[in-house]
Design a protein around this motif. Structure first.
Motif, short mmCIF file in Angstrom:
data_model
loop_
_atom_site.label_atom_id
_atom_site.label_comp_id
_atom_site.label_asym_id
_atom_site.label_seq_id
_atom_site.Cartn_x
_atom_site.Cartn_y
_atom_site.Cartn_z
N PRO A 1 0.97 -1.21 -0.18
CA PRO A 1 0.21 0.38 -0.15
C PRO A 1 0.39 1.38 -0.14
O PRO A 1 0.20 1.92 -0.92
N ARG B 1 2.09 2.27 -3.43
CA ARG B 1 0.75 2.76 -4.18
C ARG B 1 0.99 4.47 -3.96
O ARG B 1 0.90 5.09 -4.73
N GLU C 1 -3.73 7.49 -11.44
CA GLU C 1 -4.10 6.83 -10.96
C GLU C 1 -3.68 4.98 -11.67
O GLU C 1 -3.07 3.76 -11.22
N ALA C 2 -3.52 4.95 -13.22
CA ALA C 2 -3.04 4.53 -13.50
C ALA C 2 -1.97 4.01 -13.26
O ALA C 2 -1.20 2.18 -13.37
N ALA D 1 0.10 3.82 -10.36
CA ALA D 1 0.22 3.58 -8.65
C ALA D 1 -0.90 1.85 -9.08
O ALA D 1 -0.23 1.13 -8.18
N LEU D 2 -1.57 1.75 -9.81
CA LEU D 2 -1.76 0.22 -9.91
C LEU D 2 -0.80 -0.64 -11.29
O LEU D 2 -0.28 -1.28 -10.50
N SER E 1 1.93 -1.08 -8.30
CA SER E 1 1.32 -2.17 -7.16
C SER E 1 1.61 -3.55 -8.05
O SER E 1 1.88 -4.61 -7.99
N GLU E 2 1.40 -3.79 -9.63
CA GLU E 2 1.24 -4.91 -9.97
C GLU E 2 3.09 -5.23 -9.98
O GLU E 2 3.42 -6.61 -9.65
N THR F 1 4.05 -6.28 -6.79
CA THR F 1 3.76 -7.45 -6.21
C THR F 1 4.46 -8.94 -6.92
O THR F 1 4.76 -9.37 -6.33
N GLY G 1 -0.50 -9.16 -14.68
CA GLY G 1 -0.12 -7.89 -14.33
C GLY G 1 0.76 -7.34 -15.00
O GLY G 1 0.30 -5.96 -15.57
N LEU H 1 -1.26 -6.34 -17.77
CA LEU H 1 -2.04 -4.78 -17.33
C LEU H 1 -0.90 -3.39 -17.49
O LEU H 1 -1.78 -2.54 -18.26
N LEU I 1 -1.45 0.25 -19.63
CA LEU I 1 -1.95 1.49 -18.83
C LEU I 1 -0.61 2.47 -19.50
O LEU I 1 -0.69 3.49 -18.93
#
Lengths: 294, 308
Positions: free
Chosen positions: B198, B201, B219-220, B222-223, B226-227, B230, B280, B283, B287
């Motif tokens: 978190p 992100r 936002e994109a 940050a996503l 995160s991927e 991960t 992931g 994406l 993105l």
């Protein structure tokens, strides 16, 4: 719409609220329990405290705004129940039996002229016991559905943090729309997301990433609304979902569609809608982004 | 490396509009005569030029803008994979023209185009037979880029059709091992593990906002972050390093860990619905403006560039 999100003041709760009260010490919990029950008393609700014997003794000693407990008990406004009496039958914990118990107790309270039933339940022992932990999480979702449906029952479920491993605490906390955590703890660390029922919809709030995705799938599959012909998943409070989070939702949706049940997604953010499409899940369930407020 | 059976990946070098049409028009017409599915992915000026030159044949050709569908070169294999699937379902043969390395590309993008070209053979070699012609613009591209195209394509156009480019073909492993250019500006750097996801992100989002990226791009990003974080936690030794810096016209976020990427094609095609992982990185490619993946036995680095 039901209240959801982190909270600190137990008195400021309504008649359908379902609070997870995570605490580190018995004294702070006793004060919270008294405040939560007193708010119900003011509204004319019947009160039920379920806990361990020492917790009941502590509340008797420090009833705070409730005043002497014996007076309330004598007047039929408060019942004090040992956890082992309320939550187990033949040493087994059966969520459906619990629901029947609370359904009857709430009905009785209303028949007796009260406006509803307000419950404080100290359930740490059930969450700590590997034999009851999974059923407890399922029970929390069943109970939430009952409270969301305008039954008149509201509840504060207390869990002591240092007696539980992180997964056990997260599993129960996820089932509550409202969450209190001790000062030095972040709510997201206890429950990154919550799943509860509101207005006939399954609501997911918070953040679902790869490390919570399997849990989301389990929770959705175990949702009391999963049996319904149409399940609407409300995503308007979902702040973040990664590819694995989307996959968890898609996989739940796909299982439902295979069984001939429908799925609708509402309130998706523009980014969720974009990701959902990019991953090809819109062929399963179309998603219309809500107008971005950001 | 031998040319993979079935998939013929050839390059043609051109100088100016007429030379481009000479190199491409006949290839397209031949495909139409054979009732093949013809797909052309070119930057817009070339797309218009070819459309005009094809005249009444143009509607039979699927024309896609490389600056849209292939803005990030990491997305182009997915475009071809989808076109190939569709052609195969129709029982037809695919024929493509694609110009990933066009003159508007930055040096960082051209490096990714080169890797993309090599990965095309990894992706489609051994699959259904189809032809892909890649024009290289000798006037608009650095000479070294055009020269290297001879080493990223097993074939080049010859008077009698495709002919082998000769030895020295680059491999995905060669290019994946290349070191990315060092950051030109001050770098913000931090380590992360699972519990920090978190925070990763939030940190990337805060930094992206400070770079004046619009909210939807924040936002994109940050996503995407995160991927990648991960992946570092899951496959890169339990955690990794996040680095962020500014470049002229770009915001750059980079993740490094000690894991090794075994499949260089990961994330370049939409994973099969039954597949558990792989979404992931897919994406991230979809993105983000530019994604550079490098991996050696010592570790993996993924650099995301967002144009400002």
């Amino acid at each position: 719409m039901r209240a959801s999100g982190p909270m600190t003041e137990p008195a400021l709760t309504g008649s359908a609220d379902h609070v997870c009260w995570v605490h580190d010490d018995a004294d702070s919990f006793t004060a919270a329990a008294a405040g939560f029950l007193a708010a119900g008393l003011t509204r004319g609700e019947r009160l039920l405290y379920v806990g361990e014997d020492d917790g009941i003794a502590r509340l008797r000693r420090e009833p705070g705004p409730l005043g002497p407990l014996d007076d309330l008990v004598a007047a039929g406004r408060l019942t004090l129940l040992a956890r082992t009496d309320a939550y187990t039958r033949d040493d087994r914990f059966v969520p459906e039996d619990q629901l029947a118990f609370y359904r009857a107790a709430t009905r009785q309270a209303v028949e007796d002229g009260c406006t509803g039933l307000r419950v404080v339940a100290e359930l740490t022992a059930l969450a700590a016991d590997p034999r009851t932990r999974d059923e407890l999480a399922r029970w929390e979702h069943l109970a939430d559905d009952f409270m969301a449906g305008g039954s008149g029952m509201s509840a504060l479920c207390a869990y002591r943090r240092d007696a539980l491993d992180a997964d056990a605490l997260t599993a129960v906390a996820t089932a509550h729309p409202r969450l209190h955590v001790p000062d030095e703890v972040l709510p997201d660390d206890v429950a990154p997301f919550s799943v509860f029922v509101d207005d006939g919809r399954v609501v997911v709030t918070g953040c679902v990433d790869a490390f919570g995705a399997d849990r989301l799938h389990r929770v959705l599959t175990a949702s009391p609304l999963d049996a319904a012909e149409l399940a609407t998943l409300d995503l308007s409070g979902l702040q973040f979902a990664d590819a694995a989070g989307c996959r968890a939702i898609a996989s739940w949706a796909q299982d439902r569609l295979r069984r001939g049940q429908e799925v609708a997604l509402s309130g998706a953010s523009p980014l969720f809608a974009r990701v959902w499409r990019l991953l090809g899940y819109d062929v399963l369930v179309p998603v219309v982004p809500q107008r971005g407020s950001a | 490396m031998n040319a993979p059976a079935g998939f013929v990946h050839e390059t043609v070098t051109y100088s100016g509009d007429e030379s481009f049409l000479d190199g491409v028009r006949g290839f397209v017409r031949e495909g139409l005569e054979r009732d093949e599915v013809v797909v052309v992915v070119e930057p817009r000026p070339r797309l218009e030029l070819l459309r005009d030159a094809l005249g009444s044949d143009a509607p039979a050709v699927r024309l896609l803008d490389m600056t849209e569908v292939g803005a990030n070169p990491g997305r182009i294999i997915g475009v071809w994979a989808a076109a190939l699937d569709r052609a195969v379902r129709e029982g037809r043969v695919l024929r493509g023209v694609g110009e990933p390395a066009h003159r508007a590309r930055t040096p960082a993008e051209l490096a990714e185009c080169e890797l993309h070209e090599v990965l095309l053979d990894e992706a489609f070699g051994g699959g259904p037979a189809w032809r892909l012609l890649c024009p290289y613009d000798a006037e608009g591209l650095p000479p070294a880029v055009c020269a290297r195209a001879q080493r990223t394509h097993p074939y080049r156009s010859g008077p009698e059709g495709p002919e082998p480019t000769g030895g020295g073909l680059l491999t995905a492993a060669d290019l994946m091992a290349a070191v990315l250019p060092p950051p030109a500006d001050v770098v913000l750097r931090g380590e992360f593990r699972e519990a920090d996801l978190p925070a990763v992100r939030r940190t990337v989002a805060t930094w992206a906002r400070s770079c004046d990226l619009p909210p939807e791009r924040v936002e994109a990003l940050a996503l995407a972050a995160s991927e990648l974080a991960t992946n570092s936690v899951r496959h890169g030794g339990g955690g990794g390093t996040l680095a962020m810096w500014s470049e002229p016209g770009a915001a750059v976020v980079e993740f490094s860990d000690t894991g090794r990427l075994t499949d260089p094609l990961v994330g370049r095609r939409l994973p099969d619905p039954t597949q558990v992982g792989g979404r992931g990185v897919y994406l991230v490619h979809q993105l983000c403006d530019l994604v550079a993946v490098r991996s050696t036995p010592d570790g993996t680095t993924v650099r995301i560039t967002t144009w400002r």
